[in-house]
Design an enzyme around this catalytic site. Structure first.
Site, mmCIF file in Angstrom:
data_model
loop_
_atom_site.group_PDB
_atom_site.id
_atom_site.type_symbol
_atom_site.label_atom_id
_atom_site.label_comp_id
_atom_site.label_asym_id
_atom_site.label_seq_id
_atom_site.Cartn_x
_atom_site.Cartn_y
_atom_site.Cartn_z
ATOM 1 N N LYS A 45 0.821 -1.174 -0.141
ATOM 2 C CA LYS A 45 -0.108 -0.006 0.034
ATOM 3 C C LYS A 45 0.982 1.141 -0.030
ATOM 4 O O LYS A 45 0.532 2.192 -0.654
ATOM 5 C CB LYS A 45 -1.088 -0.054 1.400
ATOM 6 C CG LYS A 45 -2.011 -1.098 1.050
ATOM 7 C CD LYS A 45 -2.618 -1.362 2.620
ATOM 8 C CE LYS A 45 -3.677 -2.358 2.367
ATOM 9 N NZ LYS A 45 -4.362 -2.726 3.682
ATOM 10 N N GLN A 89 -5.296 -1.804 9.889
ATOM 11 C CA GLN A 89 -4.679 -3.207 9.612
ATOM 12 C C GLN A 89 -5.202 -4.331 10.371
ATOM 13 O O GLN A 89 -4.927 -4.311 11.707
ATOM 14 C CB GLN A 89 -3.228 -2.959 9.282
ATOM 15 C CG GLN A 89 -2.758 -4.488 8.846
ATOM 16 C CD GLN A 89 -3.179 -4.609 7.255
ATOM 17 O OE1 GLN A 89 -3.118 -3.557 6.523
ATOM 18 N NE2 GLN A 89 -3.372 -5.620 6.853
ATOM 19 N N ASP A 112 -11.447 1.104 3.255
ATOM 20 C CA ASP A 112 -11.572 -0.112 3.145
ATOM 21 C C ASP A 112 -13.057 -0.546 2.764
ATOM 22 O O ASP A 112 -13.301 -1.676 1.949
ATOM 23 C CB ASP A 112 -11.135 -0.881 4.450
ATOM 24 C CG ASP A 112 -9.798 -1.028 4.560
ATOM 25 O OD1 ASP A 112 -9.163 -1.526 3.531
ATOM 26 O OD2 ASP A 112 -9.464 -1.256 5.767
#
Length: 267
Positions: A45, A89, A112
C-alpha cells in the site's frame, strides 16, 4: 488484458490526475500487530502511494495497545482534516473487538469500505468488478458462483455482482459435495475465497468459457498458492500471486480518491 497490464494502465491515469492536484490525497494506516502478512500488505500500500504521489502515514502501535487507546488514535485521525482516509490493519490483538474498531472509523474516511454507512465499496469485490467490466467480460445474465461467505469478500461480492444483474449463488462449507460440484460446473463466473490450496482442481468439469477469480492466499513452505490450481481448462483464471491482490490495492486507491473528492465537494 492481464491484471498487471490493467493495473499499470489505471495507475498511469491516477498518477496524472493526482499530479494535477494542489493538495495530494492523504491516508493513515494504523497497525497494532507484528504479523508478517500484514507487514507485506502495508509495504504494498505504501509503495502504491509513493508511486502515485499520495501521502501515506503508518502509525505503528504496540501490540499491547488496549481497545480504548486504539479508539483514541482513530478518533484523532477521524477529526484531522489532513487525512482523507483511514485503514486499521487486521488482524487485531486479542481483547480488541474488530467490529467495534471497524464501526469507529468515520464512514467518509473508511476507504476499506467496511462501515455499513460508508458510500465506498469493499476493495476486493470492487477491484474484481472493475477489472471484469474494463476488460469487457459480460456479467449481466451470467451465472456467478461465490465459494465462501465472508463479510470481507463473499457477501459484498454477491451484492456487487447482483448490482451488475448476474444470477448469483453462494456456496460454503455446509454445501453438500454434490451441490458444490453442480454449481461449479454450471457457473460462468466463479469467485473462490475459501483459503484452501487448490480447492478448485481437475476434478471439476468447468465450462470452457468460465472465468475463475482466485481470491485465495495460502502460504505453504514460504510459497504462495491460490484456491485454484493453475492451468485449469477455462477461458480466464486470475493468478496467485499477482492477481486479485493488485486489484484490491488499486480499488483502495480509487476509494481514497472518492473520499478525497467527496470531502472537497461537501466542503
Amino acid at each position: 488484458m492481464t491484471i498487471k497490464e490493467y493495473v499499470k494502465e489505471q495507475k498511469t491515469k491516477l498518477k496524472n490526475k493526482i499530479g494535477g492536484l494542489k493538495v495530494p490525497p492523504c491516508f493513515a494506516i494504523i497497525q497494532v500487530n507484528d504479523d508478517e502478512a500484514s507487514n507485506a500488505y502495508i509495504r504494498g500500500k505504501m509503495k502504491d502511494a509513493e508511486e502515485l504521489g499520495i501521502k501515506c502515514e503508518l502509525i505503528k502501535l504496540n501490540p499491547q495497545t488496549t481497545q480504548a487507546e486504539l479508539l483514541k488514535q482513530i478518533d484523532k485521525i477521524n477529526n484531522d482534516p489532513k487525512y482523507h482516509g483511514l485503514i486499521v490493519q487486521m488482524p487485531l490483538p486479542k481483547g480488541i473487538d474488530e467490529e467495534v474498531i471497524k464501526f469507529s472509523i468515520k464512514p467518509e474516511k473508511d476507504i476499506d469500505g467496511f462501515h455499513p454507512l460508508s458510500s465506498l465499496e469493499p476493495c476486493t469485490p470492487k477491484g474484481i468488478i472493475n477489472y471484469l467490466i474494463e476488460t469487457g467480460v459480460q456479467i449481466q445474465g451470467k451465472n456467478a458462483l461465490i465459494i465462501g461467505r465472508s463479510n470481507i469478500v463473499g457477501k459484498p461480492m454477491a451484492k456487487l455482482l447482483l448490482k451488475q444483474n448476474a444470477n448469483v449463488t453462494i456456496v460454503h462449507s455446509k454445501t453438500s459435495a454434490e451441490d458444490m460440484k453442480f454449481y461449479i460446473e454450471h457457473a460462468d463466473i466463479v469467485v473462490v475465497a475459501v483459503g484452501r490450496k487448490f480447492f478448485l482442481d481437475e476434478r471439476f468439469n468447468y465450462r470452457k468459457d468460465a472465468i475463475i477469480i482466485d481470491v485465495g492466499i495460502n502460504r505453504v513452505d514460504s510459497h504462495l498458492y491460490g484456491d485454484a490450481k493453475p492451468g485449469l481448462n477455462v477461458q480466464l483464471q486470475t493468478p496467485v500471486p499477482g492477481g486479485v491482490g493488485l486489484l484490491t490495492r488499486l480499488a483502495l486507491i480509487n476509494n481514497l480518491m472518492e473520499a478525497y473528492e467527496n470531502e472537497i465537494f461537501n466542503n
